[in-house]
Design an enzyme around this catalytic site. Structure first.
Site, PDB file in Angstrom:
ATOM      1  N   TYR A  35       9.582 -13.139 -14.351  1.00  0.00           N
ATOM      2  CA  TYR A  35       8.498 -12.244 -13.940  1.00  0.00           C
ATOM      3  C   TYR A  35       7.176 -12.762 -14.529  1.00  0.00           C
ATOM      4  O   TYR A  35       6.164 -12.854 -13.814  1.00  0.00           O
ATOM      5  CB  TYR A  35       8.759 -10.802 -14.399  1.00  0.00           C
ATOM      6  CG  TYR A  35       7.603  -9.893 -14.063  1.00  0.00           C
ATOM      7  CD1 TYR A  35       7.321  -9.561 -12.746  1.00  0.00           C
ATOM      8  CD2 TYR A  35       6.763  -9.401 -15.063  1.00  0.00           C
ATOM      9  CE1 TYR A  35       6.228  -8.757 -12.428  1.00  0.00           C
ATOM     10  CE2 TYR A  35       5.679  -8.590 -14.749  1.00  0.00           C
ATOM     11  CZ  TYR A  35       5.414  -8.279 -13.432  1.00  0.00           C
ATOM     12  OH  TYR A  35       4.341  -7.487 -13.109  1.00  0.00           O
TER      13      TYR A  35
ATOM     14  N   ALA B  26       0.810  -1.233   0.000  1.00  0.00           N
ATOM     15  CA  ALA B  26       0.000   0.000   0.000  1.00  0.00           C
ATOM     16  C   ALA B  26       0.836   1.272   0.000  1.00  0.00           C
ATOM     17  O   ALA B  26       0.306   2.363  -0.144  1.00  0.00           O
ATOM     18  CB  ALA B  26      -0.945  -0.006   1.207  1.00  0.00           C
TER      19      ALA B  26
ATOM     20  N   ARG C 175       7.491  -0.079   4.053  1.00  0.00           N
ATOM     21  CA  ARG C 175       7.999   1.264   4.362  1.00  0.00           C
ATOM     22  C   ARG C 175       7.022   2.017   5.264  1.00  0.00           C
ATOM     23  O   ARG C 175       6.048   2.604   4.802  1.00  0.00           O
ATOM     24  CB  ARG C 175       8.246   2.016   3.048  1.00  0.00           C
ATOM     25  CG  ARG C 175       9.344   1.362   2.225  1.00  0.00           C
ATOM     26  CD  ARG C 175       9.441   1.916   0.833  1.00  0.00           C
ATOM     27  NE  ARG C 175       8.350   1.491  -0.039  1.00  0.00           N
ATOM     28  CZ  ARG C 175       8.315   1.707  -1.357  1.00  0.00           C
ATOM     29  NH1 ARG C 175       9.301   2.337  -1.951  1.00  0.00           N
ATOM     30  NH2 ARG C 175       7.285   1.293  -2.075  1.00  0.00           N
TER      31      ARG C 175
HETATM   32  C1  8X3 Z   1       3.577  -5.076 -15.612  1.00  0.00           C
HETATM   33  C2  8X3 Z   1       3.213  -5.031 -17.045  1.00  0.00           C
HETATM   34  O1  8X3 Z   1       3.913  -5.512 -19.439  1.00  0.00           O
HETATM   35  O2  8X3 Z   1       5.614  -4.574 -17.953  1.00  0.00           O
HETATM   36  O3  8X3 Z   1       3.157  -6.219 -14.986  1.00  0.00           O
HETATM   37  O4  8X3 Z   1       4.913  -6.862 -17.734  1.00  0.00           O
HETATM   38  S1  8X3 Z   1       4.480  -5.532 -18.065  1.00  0.00           S
END
Ligand code: 8X3
Length: 249
Positions: free
Chosen positions: A149, A10, A35
């Site tokens: 990711y 948040a 933080r």
């Molecule tokens: C963030 C969007 O397209 O940079 O999750 O992966 S992208």
């Protein structure tokens, strides 16, 4: 009766904007982040009653302790927004940094699970609740150099579907929100402070801002009890897919 929403991550970006949007919806807020000062600053700006939990989602004992520390009046969480997460680095799989991989899996997947475990208990007991998981277009389409990711966000997609199935007997809603390009600190973190690289991600078109996603979350949360907005992809108009953005220069 008061409604309580708990938001992870948040202190900035989509999480911070979601706190502001859910405040407009009348929620009392549990603001979670690492933080403390930024959470306190957000708390001071809100017109609704809120409390802070400072912990790292990837530290399970800290997560357990944080939720155990909540006073009784804060225990019945109606809405959980699993927003905490980040990208660290962007490189071909053969060049990837193991510390970056670990950090992404720890916050985006394991951390989401740790927090969910603590909150789901009460939702199951009360047979009500709503979980909103922040995925990404990266969870639906893998792009070059996105590898881990994208995998972490694909895991969020699977967890949203799995949670929806397992929590269905308890009347708990689960919604998956998959944003495309949102101009936040996201790219700055991904590129480890390299401003030029971060700015290039959002150059030549109008990206989403955190408030766009936060307003979608407000809409999802405000839907009638019998309506679950299960899965939404939200993109800038200039973005057609993870691979295609119309840039003007
Ligand atoms: C963030 C969007 O397209 O940079 O999750 O992966 S992208």
């Amino acid at each position: 009766m008061k409604k309580i929403a708990c938001i992870t991550g948040a202190s900035s970006g989509i999480g911070r904007a979601t706190a502001q949007s859910l405040a407009k919806e009348g929620f009392q807020l549990i603001l979670c982040g690492r933080r403390k000062e930024r959470l306190e600053e957000l708390q001071a700006s809100l017109s609704v009653y809120s409390t802070l939990l400072t912990f790292d989602v990837s530290d399970q004992s800290a997560v357990i302790q944080a939720f155990e520390s909540l006073p009784a009046e804060w225990k019945n969480i109606d809405v959980l927004v699993n927003n905490a997460g980040n990208a660290h680095g962007m490189s071909a799989i053969q060049d990837g940094d193991v510390a970056d991989w670990d950090a992404m899996m720890a916050s985006n997947v394991t951390g989401l699970l740790y927090v969910s475990k603590e909150v789901i208990k009460g939702m199951v007991e009360r047979k009500s609740g709503h979980i909103i998981n922040l995925s990404s277009i990266a969870g639906k389409q893998t792009y070059p150099n996105g590898n881990v990711y994208c995998a972490s966000k694909a895991a969020v997609e699977a967890l949203s579907a799995g949670m929806r199935q397992d929590l269905n007997p308890f009347g708990i809603k689960v919604s998956n929100v998959a944003p495309g390009a949102v101009a936040t600190e996201f790219s700055e973190v991904r590129f480890k402070g390299d401003q030029a690289k971060a700015e290039a991600v959002y150059a030549g078109y109008e990206p989403l801002v955190a408030e766009d996603v936060a307003e979608l979350i407000r809409y999802i949360v405000a839907a009638p009890a019998h309506v679950n907005i299960a899965d939404v992809t939200i993109l800038p108009t200039a973005q057609a897919s993870a691979f295609q953005i119309l840039r003007k220069n």
